[in-house]
Design a protein around this motif. Structure first.
Motif, PDB file in Angstrom:
ATOM      1  N   LYS A  15       2.410   2.088  -3.376  1.00  0.00           N
ATOM      2  CA  LYS A  15       1.571   2.635  -4.555  1.00  0.00           C
ATOM      3  C   LYS A  15       1.079   3.898  -3.970  1.00  0.00           C
ATOM      4  O   LYS A  15       0.838   4.818  -5.021  1.00  0.00           O
ATOM      5  CB  LYS A  15       0.336   1.696  -4.666  1.00  0.00           C
ATOM      6  CG  LYS A  15       0.903   0.268  -5.317  1.00  0.00           C
ATOM      7  CD  LYS A  15      -0.214  -0.536  -5.731  1.00  0.00           C
ATOM      8  CE  LYS A  15      -1.165  -1.135  -4.780  1.00  0.00           C
ATOM      9  NZ  LYS A  15      -1.999  -2.097  -5.230  1.00  0.00           N
ATOM     10  N   SER A  16       0.622   4.247  -2.823  1.00  0.00           N
ATOM     11  CA  SER A  16      -0.206   5.478  -2.316  1.00  0.00           C
ATOM     12  C   SER A  16       0.763   6.494  -1.924  1.00  0.00           C
ATOM     13  O   SER A  16       0.666   7.695  -2.325  1.00  0.00           O
ATOM     14  CB  SER A  16      -0.919   5.183  -1.106  1.00  0.00           C
ATOM     15  OG  SER A  16      -0.192   4.565  -0.092  1.00  0.00           O
ATOM     16  N   GLU A  17       1.914   6.229  -1.463  1.00  0.00           N
ATOM     17  CA  GLU A  17       3.055   7.219  -0.992  1.00  0.00           C
ATOM     18  C   GLU A  17       4.349   7.286  -2.339  1.00  0.00           C
ATOM     19  O   GLU A  17       4.631   8.403  -2.521  1.00  0.00           O
ATOM     20  CB  GLU A  17       3.699   7.016   0.245  1.00  0.00           C
ATOM     21  CG  GLU A  17       2.694   7.085   1.419  1.00  0.00           C
ATOM     22  CD  GLU A  17       3.116   6.815   2.720  1.00  0.00           C
ATOM     23  OE1 GLU A  17       4.449   7.144   2.984  1.00  0.00           O
ATOM     24  OE2 GLU A  17       2.565   6.155   3.742  1.00  0.00           O
ATOM     25  N   GLY A  61       4.117   6.249  -5.309  1.00  0.00           N
ATOM     26  CA  GLY A  61       3.810   6.234  -6.780  1.00  0.00           C
ATOM     27  C   GLY A  61       3.852   5.124  -7.798  1.00  0.00           C
ATOM     28  O   GLY A  61       3.921   5.109  -8.686  1.00  0.00           O
ATOM     29  N   ASP A  89       0.759  -1.376  -0.050  1.00  0.00           N
ATOM     30  CA  ASP A  89       0.056   0.132   0.059  1.00  0.00           C
ATOM     31  C   ASP A  89       0.721   1.268  -0.098  1.00  0.00           C
ATOM     32  O   ASP A  89       0.424   2.198  -0.794  1.00  0.00           O
ATOM     33  CB  ASP A  89      -0.915   0.130   1.117  1.00  0.00           C
ATOM     34  CG  ASP A  89      -1.948  -0.914   1.233  1.00  0.00           C
ATOM     35  OD1 ASP A  89      -2.281  -1.411   0.150  1.00  0.00           O
ATOM     36  OD2 ASP A  89      -2.521  -1.305   2.114  1.00  0.00           O
ATOM     37  N   MET A  90       1.796   1.161   0.704  1.00  0.00           N
ATOM     38  CA  MET A  90       2.773   2.426   0.860  1.00  0.00           C
ATOM     39  C   MET A  90       3.470   2.702  -0.380  1.00  0.00           C
ATOM     40  O   MET A  90       3.709   3.726  -1.074  1.00  0.00           O
ATOM     41  CB  MET A  90       3.848   2.099   1.818  1.00  0.00           C
ATOM     42  CG  MET A  90       4.921   3.192   1.917  1.00  0.00           C
ATOM     43  SD  MET A  90       6.206   2.882   3.120  1.00  0.00           S
ATOM     44  CE  MET A  90       7.287   1.602   2.505  1.00  0.00           C
TER      45      MET A  90
END
Length: 241
Positions: free
Chosen positions: A186-188, A190, A183-184
């Protein structure tokens, strides 16, 4: 009063506080010609240090029991009798874990705190960032639109590699070991895709799904079965770092 952090004994498993000695030093530090007095500001604590706490044969010598640990440090010059450095300069280099120490200046690099926070010179604009940048640029030679796979993607180097890849217009796939890390990524950071190797039953198929046109650049931080799965999807003339 000066202070140091020494290796008290070789750890078994995960190091604990009992493996270290926090020592007060009462010796006076006198600067001779060609030397400088340094005060540590930031110390880098890196995974490879655990290997040096063991006496097993390795690519770097082990730490000596009873002596200070050493690693990358950012320090301020308090006094200098070395023409290459002045009082008030900030430097980075491989130094001992001491509050203050004498140095000849060998291996030290001046750093400009106006360019980035001092701590960044032990990370993104230090060895970590250089490893990621030079590895990807000089060996990976990425081209816009290509697919980059990064193993160990949530680590210090891997996370930077992926972010540089996105800046360069690559399709970036990160491999890590927990859903939180994915998740990190992809979300933080990119990343376009993330694969949890611990919960994925067929890594070859998962990589193929994320990279249907194959892998052009592989930044390998782990080796082993993960790399085998990536190589199964590697393109002709791909680059592997």
């Amino acid at each position: 009063m000066n202070k140091s952090i020494n290796l008290k004994q070789r750890p078994v498993g995960t190091p604990t506080l009992s493996d270290f000695e926090f020592k007060e030093l009462d010796n006076e530090l006198k600067v001779s010609d060609g030397e400088l007095l340094l005060e540590a500001k930031y110390i880098s604590v890196d995974p490879y240090l655990r290997g040096r706490m063991s006496d097993a044969k390795s690519y770097v010598p082990p730490f000596v029991v009873g002596e200070p640990i050493s690693s990358g440090i950012v320090a301020e010059v308090l006094e200098s009798k070395n023409g290459n450095f002045q009082k008030g300069d900030f430097v980075s280099g491989l130094l001992q874990w001491k509050e203050k120490q004498i140095s000849t200046g060998e291996g030290l690099q001046k750093i400009d705190k106006s360019k980035a926070p001092l701590s960044a010179f032990l990370g993104i604009v230090g060895m970590t960032g250089l490893t990621a940048y030079l590895g990807l640029h000089e060996i990976g030679k990425p081209k816009k639109g290509e697919t980059l796979v990064v193993s160990g993607a949530a680590g210090a180097v891997g996370s930077v590699v992926g972010q540089i890849g996105k800046i360069l217009g690559l399709n970036v796939i990160g491999i890590a070991g927990t859903d939180e890390k994915i998740d990190m990524l992809k979300s933080e950071f990119g990343f376009d895709h993330g694969i949890n190797y611990k919960t994925t039953k067929d890594m070859k198929a998962a990589i193929k799904e994320a990279a249907p046109n194959g892998v052009d650049v592989y930044f390998d931080n782990v080796g082993g079965p993960i790399s085998d799965a990536v190589l199964f999807n590697i393109n002709q003339f791909a680059r592997i770092i």
